[in-house]
Design a protein around this motif. Sequence first.
Motif, short mmCIF file in Angstrom:
data_model
loop_
_atom_site.label_atom_id
_atom_site.label_comp_id
_atom_site.label_asym_id
_atom_site.label_seq_id
_atom_site.Cartn_x
_atom_site.Cartn_y
_atom_site.Cartn_z
N ASP A 194 0.61 -1.00 -0.07
CA ASP A 194 -0.55 -0.35 0.50
C ASP A 194 1.12 0.84 0.32
O ASP A 194 0.33 2.16 -1.02
CB ASP A 194 -0.61 0.19 1.06
CG ASP A 194 -2.31 -0.82 1.16
OD1 ASP A 194 -2.03 -1.45 0.02
OD2 ASP A 194 -2.31 -1.42 2.06
N LEU A 195 1.90 1.04 0.95
CA LEU A 195 2.57 2.03 1.14
C LEU A 195 3.38 2.58 -0.56
O LEU A 195 3.46 3.72 -0.79
CB LEU A 195 3.92 1.98 1.79
CG LEU A 195 4.95 3.41 2.00
CD1 LEU A 195 4.49 5.03 2.62
CD2 LEU A 195 5.39 2.79 3.07
N ALA A 196 3.61 1.53 -1.02
CA ALA A 196 4.18 1.68 -2.70
C ALA A 196 3.55 2.34 -3.31
O ALA A 196 3.76 2.77 -4.64
CB ALA A 196 5.24 0.28 -2.86
N ALA A 197 2.34 1.72 -3.44
CA ALA A 197 1.51 1.92 -4.55
C ALA A 197 0.87 4.03 -3.84
O ALA A 197 0.74 4.90 -4.81
CB ALA A 197 0.29 1.78 -4.01
N THR A 198 1.17 3.97 -2.76
CA THR A 198 0.94 6.01 -2.42
C THR A 198 1.99 6.68 -3.03
O THR A 198 1.98 6.93 -3.50
CB THR A 198 0.74 5.77 -0.90
OG1 THR A 198 -0.37 4.63 -0.45
CG2 THR A 198 0.19 7.17 -0.66
#
Length: 65
Positions: free
Chosen positions: A56-60
């Motif tokens: 999720d952090l990488a997608a953000t």
Amino acid sequence: MFWPMLAIALGFLGIAVLGVLAIKVFIEAQRLGHQVTRTTERINRAAEDLERAATDLAATGETLR
């Protein structure tokens, strides 16, 4: 006649004590195995949560570019 009978009785008593100790060790080893299993499951669950959070952090981070 007394000494041979005493030796047999003490031998039997020693084997009985070793048997009781062996049972205690077996029970504790089983308990430790169950605890290791529970801990491994918790670690796997935490690793999955961490992987999900990192995804999720990488997608953000990609959307901010």
